[in-house]
Design an enzyme around this catalytic site. Structure first.
Site, PDB file in Angstrom:
ATOM      1  N   HIS A 112       0.809  -1.154  -0.051  1.00 26.46           N
ATOM      2  CA  HIS A 112       0.059  -0.100   0.096  1.00 26.46           C
ATOM      3  C   HIS A 112       1.033   1.279   0.152  1.00 26.46           C
ATOM      4  O   HIS A 112       0.669   2.116  -0.973  1.00 26.46           O
ATOM      5  CB  HIS A 112      -0.904  -0.037   1.331  1.00 26.46           C
ATOM      6  CG  HIS A 112      -1.926   1.081   1.221  1.00 26.46           C
ATOM      7  ND1 HIS A 112      -3.172   1.129   1.195  1.00 26.46           N
ATOM      8  CD2 HIS A 112      -1.809   2.619   1.731  1.00 26.46           C
ATOM      9  CE1 HIS A 112      -3.664   2.152   1.263  1.00 26.46           C
ATOM     10  NE2 HIS A 112      -2.994   2.840   1.642  1.00 26.46           N
ATOM     11  N   GLU A 113       1.749   1.346   0.824  1.00 19.36           N
ATOM     12  CA  GLU A 113       2.792   2.489   1.149  1.00 19.36           C
ATOM     13  C   GLU A 113       3.544   2.715  -0.222  1.00 19.36           C
ATOM     14  O   GLU A 113       3.840   3.782  -0.578  1.00 19.36           O
ATOM     15  CB  GLU A 113       3.320   2.586   2.342  1.00 19.36           C
ATOM     16  CG  GLU A 113       2.794   2.437   3.560  1.00 19.36           C
ATOM     17  CD  GLU A 113       1.386   3.708   3.684  1.00 19.36           C
ATOM     18  OE1 GLU A 113       1.570   4.596   2.780  1.00 19.36           O
ATOM     19  OE2 GLU A 113       0.510   3.259   4.431  1.00 19.36           O
TER      20      GLU A 113
ATOM     21  N   HIS B 268       2.017   4.519  -2.959  1.00 25.03           N
ATOM     22  CA  HIS B 268       1.815   5.784  -2.507  1.00 25.03           C
ATOM     23  C   HIS B 268       3.281   6.497  -2.966  1.00 25.03           C
ATOM     24  O   HIS B 268       3.380   7.491  -3.589  1.00 25.03           O
ATOM     25  CB  HIS B 268       1.542   6.197  -1.125  1.00 25.03           C
ATOM     26  CG  HIS B 268       0.040   6.207  -0.453  1.00 25.03           C
ATOM     27  ND1 HIS B 268      -0.734   6.857  -1.218  1.00 25.03           N
ATOM     28  CD2 HIS B 268      -0.430   5.578   0.289  1.00 25.03           C
ATOM     29  CE1 HIS B 268      -2.032   6.547  -0.662  1.00 25.03           C
ATOM     30  NE2 HIS B 268      -1.862   5.754   0.281  1.00 25.03           N
TER      31      HIS B 268
ATOM     32  N   GLU C  82      -4.779   7.612  -3.138  1.00 19.51           N
ATOM     33  CA  GLU C  82      -5.356   6.259  -2.721  1.00 19.51           C
ATOM     34  C   GLU C  82      -5.585   5.245  -3.714  1.00 19.51           C
ATOM     35  O   GLU C  82      -5.372   3.994  -3.391  1.00 19.51           O
ATOM     36  CB  GLU C  82      -6.405   6.637  -1.941  1.00 19.51           C
ATOM     37  CG  GLU C  82      -6.943   5.570  -0.689  1.00 19.51           C
ATOM     38  CD  GLU C  82      -5.798   5.240   0.251  1.00 19.51           C
ATOM     39  OE1 GLU C  82      -4.817   6.007   0.372  1.00 19.51           O
ATOM     40  OE2 GLU C  82      -5.932   4.222   1.118  1.00 19.51           O
TER      41      GLU C  82
HETATM   42 ZN    ZN Z   1      -3.148   5.202   1.592  1.00 19.70          ZN
END
Ligand code: ZN
Length: 497
Positions: A266-267, A270, A296
């Protein structure tokens, strides 16, 4: 008299100085959450507030604002130069509309409310933090009145996180999603037939081996460790320190690899966004993210559409068997898949599965709109919370810390933030569908662990655009259509039906 080109050059120099100060603040923020000795935290708060004051003064200095105003009127700028000036003005104009007294009051109220929220969670008592929350909402309404023009207060707050989007447009998307998500959760729940989610492994996942796996997977995704790091933090996040330095964090539990692996994917999603800007535009808004929802979308795409897909799990299985032989010997891939993709209604948003996650967001979105429209008051919030969970998920929190007190957002003044989580998931599905159309062999590439072509496609279509366009237009350019929730429903139905 200087020409537009000279003025633009002068402006970009001043802008760079301000962005450099901002990135230095990001570094202080990263350090605060990763390295700071506890006794240093009051000084760090002072350091951050001193920096914020310097940046605010520079951003609102008459010479700088005057130069920016002149450039807005200029018709001699290129398309990109106009975008840089327009987006900088969007930020500065908002800063100019809010009196410094209100900025300081909100900042004080946010820290006090945050500290009181931690106490309230420990005491399991909403009543303990209620007055702070009421004060914060009143201040945020005052703030919204300063910047909103003819918009509603809530629209003005939402616009900060998702520029250009209104609550009405968001409601149109969410009212399409809500009933279908509820139905799908119900169907998955029936299929579980009373069974509960059980871990299929028999031994622990040593932390060092988890770290190795996270780094290996980040590299597969194309995360460049020459320009970034992976560290640990209590609440995982990813910070852009400016241009060539992106810091991501994760957290480890030895009884389950999922929080650290999926947290890292997830990170890293980003992080790839922040590393994907065009070097020629660094320290301008063209090296900044389009909206929180688009940000997101990048993390959710990598975490869910890639990371939790059966194709990627099939690539991961032998890697994991090698790194965690004691835990995974003899555990079939299907058992891991079932654990990773288990769907059932639950109380805590951050632990929710892919399908019910959106319902947690819709509940919060409805409540914060009602609060800002005066339809519910501060005393009504816990009961309204329970009613939302009853309506959408058919469950009720047994205590307030698992209900209205679970998320930090409202207690730090972040109203209008929640909807970007679900918008991001929906954008992600539409972006992934477009990527599949552009790369017909994408799924077999994912199964082979070859992810760089996808990273490159995302860079070209999303990352490199920075803040050139608002989310709706960026989506239209990247996928051929404006945001359409149907893609998300198709994705979820195909995977979970
Ligand atoms: Zn996030």
């Amino acid at each position: 008299m200087s020409t537009s080109a000279e003025k633009y050059g002068q402006f970009v120099g001043l802008l760079r100085e301000r962005k450099l100060l901002g990135s230095t603040m990001s570094l202080l923020g990263w350090d605060e959450q990763v390295n700071l000795p506890p006794a240093a935290s009051p000084i760090r708060a002072e350091q951050l507030s001193a920096m914020a004051k310097v940046i605010h003064e520079k951003n609102t200095a008459p010479e700088y604002v005057g130069l920016l105003r002149e450039l807005i009127e200029s018709d001699a700028l290129s398309g990109d130069e106009r975008a840089v000036v327009r987006e900088t003005w969007r930020d500065i104009e908002r800063a100019l509309k809010v009196p410094p007294r209100l900025v300081a009051e909100i900042s004080r109220a946010e820290s006090e409310s945050y500290a009181t929220w931690i106490e309230a969670r420990n005491k399991n008592s909403y009543a303990h933090v209620k007055a702070r929350l009421a004060e914060l909402i009143a201040l945020k309404k005052e703030y919204a009145d300063c910047i909103r023009g003819s918009r509603t207060p809530y629209d003005a707050l939402l616009d900060y996180y998702e520029p250009g989007l209104t609550a009405a447009e968001t409601n149109a998307i969410f009212s399409r999603l809500g009933p279908e998500l509820s139905t799908l959760v119900g169907r998955c729940n029936e299929r579980n037939a009373g069974a509960v989610r059980k871990k299929p492994w028999r031994a622990a996942f040593p932390k060092e081996a988890q770290k190795d796996l996270n780094i290996e997977v980040s590299k597969l995704m194309g995360f460049d460790f020459n320009r970034g790091r992976l560290d640990e933090a209590v609440h995982p996040f990813c910070n852009d320190i400016g241009a060539q330095d992106v810091r991501m964090t994760t957290r480890y539990y030895e009884d389950d690899f999922c929080p650290s692996l999926y947290g890292t994917m997830h990170e890293a999603g980003h992080g790839l966004y922040e590393l994907g800007y065009d070097a020629a535009t660094h320290f301008t808004p063209l090296s900044e993210y389009c909206s929180m929802g688009i940000h997101e979308s990048q993390s959710r795409l990598w975490e869910n559409m890639v990371g939790r897909s059966k194709e990627f799990l099939s690539h991961l299985a032998p890697l994991m068997a090698k790194k965690f032989p004691a835990a995974l010997a003899g555990v079939p891939l299907e058992a891991i898949d079932r654990y990773v993709n288990w769907v059932s209604p639950s109380l805590i948003r951050v632990e929710a599965d892919e399908v019910s996650y959106g319902l947690h967001i819709i509940i919060r979105f409805e409540l914060e709109q009602a609060l800002f429209a005066g339809k519910i008051g501060i005393d009504d919030l816990p009961a309204a919370w329970d009613a939302g969970y009853e309506k959408y998920l058919g469950i009720k929190a047994p205590e307030e810390k698992k209900g209205v007190l679970q998320d930090v957002h409202w207690f730090t003044g972040a109203f209008g933030y929640f909807p970007t989580y679900l918008l991001g998931s929906a954008y992600a599905a539409q972006i992934f569908a477009a990527a599949e159309k552009a790369m017909p062999n994408l799924r077999s590439e994912i199964a082979a662990g070859r992810l760089l072509e996808l990273r490159e496609w995302l860079r070209k279509k999303i990352h490199r655009e920075g803040r050139r366009y608002e989310a709706k237009e960026l989506m239209r350019r990247a996928t051929g259509e404006e945001p359409k929730p149907e893609y998300y429903l198709e994705y979820l139905n195909a995977k979970f039906s």
